[in-house]
Write a protein that holds these residues in place. Sequence first.
Motif, short mmCIF file in Angstrom:
data_model
loop_
_atom_site.label_atom_id
_atom_site.label_comp_id
_atom_site.label_asym_id
_atom_site.label_seq_id
_atom_site.Cartn_x
_atom_site.Cartn_y
_atom_site.Cartn_z
N VAL A 111 0.79 8.77 2.25
CA VAL A 111 2.20 8.32 2.30
C VAL A 111 2.77 8.12 3.78
CG1 VAL A 111 4.50 8.53 1.64
CG2 VAL A 111 2.86 8.50 -0.28
N LYS A 112 2.60 9.50 4.21
CA LYS A 112 3.25 9.60 5.73
C LYS A 112 2.14 8.32 6.66
CE LYS A 112 4.98 14.07 6.00
NZ LYS A 112 5.23 15.38 6.47
N ARG A 113 0.92 8.41 6.56
CA ARG A 113 -0.07 7.50 7.20
C ARG A 113 0.45 6.02 6.87
NH1 ARG A 113 -4.86 9.25 5.07
NH2 ARG A 113 -4.58 11.25 5.39
N ALA A 114 0.72 6.01 5.81
CA ALA A 114 1.24 4.37 5.38
C ALA A 114 2.56 4.08 5.85
CB ALA A 114 1.18 4.29 3.67
N GLN A 115 3.33 5.14 5.91
CA GLN A 115 4.87 4.76 6.29
C GLN A 115 4.73 4.47 7.92
OE1 GLN A 115 6.67 8.54 5.46
NE2 GLN A 115 7.65 7.68 3.70
N LYS A 116 3.84 5.34 8.60
CA LYS A 116 3.40 4.81 10.19
C LYS A 116 2.52 3.60 10.28
CE LYS A 116 2.58 9.55 11.68
NZ LYS A 116 1.88 10.68 12.41
N VAL A 117 1.77 3.24 9.41
CA VAL A 117 1.46 1.62 9.64
C VAL A 117 2.58 0.82 9.13
CG1 VAL A 117 -0.15 0.18 8.29
CG2 VAL A 117 -0.68 2.33 8.82
N VAL A 118 3.40 1.00 8.01
CA VAL A 118 4.25 -0.04 8.02
C VAL A 118 5.39 -0.29 9.18
CG1 VAL A 118 6.44 -0.24 6.59
CG2 VAL A 118 4.40 0.12 5.36
N GLU A 173 1.01 -1.33 0.22
CA GLU A 173 0.00 -0.05 0.07
C GLU A 173 0.87 1.38 -0.02
OE1 GLU A 173 -2.99 -0.28 3.11
OE2 GLU A 173 -3.59 -2.26 2.47
N LEU A 174 1.82 1.31 0.87
CA LEU A 174 2.70 2.28 0.78
C LEU A 174 3.44 2.59 -0.56
CD1 LEU A 174 4.66 4.63 2.11
CD2 LEU A 174 6.22 2.78 2.73
N GLN A 175 3.89 1.69 -1.28
CA GLN A 175 4.43 1.51 -2.76
C GLN A 175 3.52 2.18 -3.66
OE1 GLN A 175 6.00 -2.42 -3.03
NE2 GLN A 175 7.99 -1.89 -2.25
N ALA A 176 2.38 1.73 -3.50
CA ALA A 176 1.30 2.30 -4.51
C ALA A 176 0.90 3.61 -4.06
CB ALA A 176 -0.12 1.55 -4.18
N ALA A 177 0.90 4.12 -2.94
CA ALA A 177 0.83 5.71 -2.67
C ALA A 177 1.89 6.27 -3.35
CB ALA A 177 0.45 5.71 -1.34
#
Length: 148
Positions: free
Chosen positions: A88-95, A32-36
């Motif tokens: 992207v920032k949210r996805a980075q936090k999730v990762v 998901e992060l890469q897609a964003a």
Amino acid sequence: MGAFRYSYQKIVDLKTSEKTQAEWILSSSIGELQAAELTVEQLRESREEWEQKQHQSSQSGVSLAELQTIQQYVDYLDSCIEAKLLEVKRAQKVVEQNRIKLSDKMQDEKVWLKAKDNEKERFRYAMQLKEQNELDEMATVRFMVSVP
């Protein structure tokens, strides 16, 4: 001789399963992060193209209304980029959270596997001790039988 059976094997299996699930979740969140991030790059490229169109249009004498329309679209792309950057920032936090969870699950599994290995070693030692005692007993019986 009996085979080794670990009494907490179901817990070991559960911990392994939890670790595998955490790996899948991490993998999914990385996807998901890469897609964003890819979407942000595509939006930036699109913005550059429209900025170039705007620059070319202003030099070729296009109407003010067209220039304003292009500028509005560039502004719209800017807002899309900002929104995606937040995503992207949210996805980075999730990762990162999923990495921590995976690390915890890996440690948990390692503890249980280590306990299982220790138990197996104790079992093996007890079996060797039992074998040795049986061999010693057989040797003693033979000795007693051979002594007149």
